[in-house]
Design an enzyme around this catalytic site. Sequence first.
Site, short mmCIF file in Angstrom:
data_model
loop_
_atom_site.label_atom_id
_atom_site.label_comp_id
_atom_site.label_asym_id
_atom_site.label_seq_id
_atom_site.Cartn_x
_atom_site.Cartn_y
_atom_site.Cartn_z
N PRO A 2 0.84 -1.21 0.00
CA PRO A 2 0.00 0.00 0.00
C PRO A 2 0.86 1.25 0.00
CG PRO A 2 -0.10 -1.11 2.14
CD PRO A 2 0.76 -1.95 1.26
N GLU A 3 0.47 2.23 -0.79
CA GLU A 3 1.16 3.52 -0.76
C GLU A 3 0.37 4.48 0.13
OE1 GLU A 3 3.06 5.06 -4.09
OE2 GLU A 3 3.24 3.18 -5.16
N HIS A 92 -5.98 -16.21 7.63
CA HIS A 92 -5.07 -15.05 7.55
C HIS A 92 -5.38 -13.98 8.60
CE1 HIS A 92 -3.43 -16.83 4.01
NE2 HIS A 92 -4.58 -16.76 3.34
N ARG A 111 0.81 -12.28 4.22
CA ARG A 111 2.26 -12.44 4.26
C ARG A 111 2.82 -12.38 5.68
NH1 ARG A 111 4.36 -10.76 -0.86
NH2 ARG A 111 6.37 -11.48 -0.09
#
Length: 274
Positions: A2-3, A92, A111
């Site tokens: 994400p930016e 997750h 992740r």
Amino acid sequence: MPELPEVETVRRGLNRLVKGATVASIEVFWPKIINNDVESFEARLKGQTIEKIDRRGKYLLFRFTNGLTMVSHLRMEGKYNVVPRGEDQTKHTHVVFHLTDDRDLLYNDTRKFGRMTLVPTGEENTVGGLKKMGPEPVADQLTLAYLEDTFGKSKKMIKPLLLDQSKIAGIGNIYADETLWMSKIHPMRPANSLTENEISALRQNIIDEMAMAIKGHGTTVHSFSTAFGEAGQFQNHLHVYGREGEPCERCGTLIEKIKVAQRGTHFCPHEQQL
Ligand SMILES: [Zn+2]
């Protein structure tokens, strides 16, 4: 990854959904996500209310009562979700904040690279990349004088300098390519070769582009459980990023993709020259 605009969209979604909510209890299924001792993390947040969520660069700052701030970095794949209690947990889901109003704030991360750190409010600048974080890309913080000084002192290529969070907070690969194209600056130009006019144009494009990207992502925030800006409308407005082989919107030259400091980089070879 994400930016800044994505993280800002998450922040706004969280403020809308959980500002004022109180933590009843916490379950941590993947302890490595918590930088603190997990038991103390759970104990200190239990019974505390989320006063608001701030942001610095790509870090979310959950402000709790009792003078506590939870610094949360989503890294590659971290996502928050607010759901009715007991619903939508997956393999997750690594942290669950049970709220006293029968909802759960879920932290999902395929992740498992995201991290949360609980610190006394005011000490958040001791955490990770916040120790050395450049100004936010907004007009009153990213001043022309600051950029002239920072670029003037550096022989580094301009693109990696834009990506350096200690120089400017929150610019990622997409927005670096976009703002350099808008400013007609080759990504490999040494920073100290930029003219005053180029720095001024680049600054304005960074400020405008980030504001527009935040606005674009905000429009996708529509529902309760998908509040956090998955798709975003902004990709429709990209000029060079991901458009290699397509004609430049200004001059028709085909956009090229090269590697600059290990990062895929898109530019117009006609208008952005070394
Ligand atoms: Zn062009």
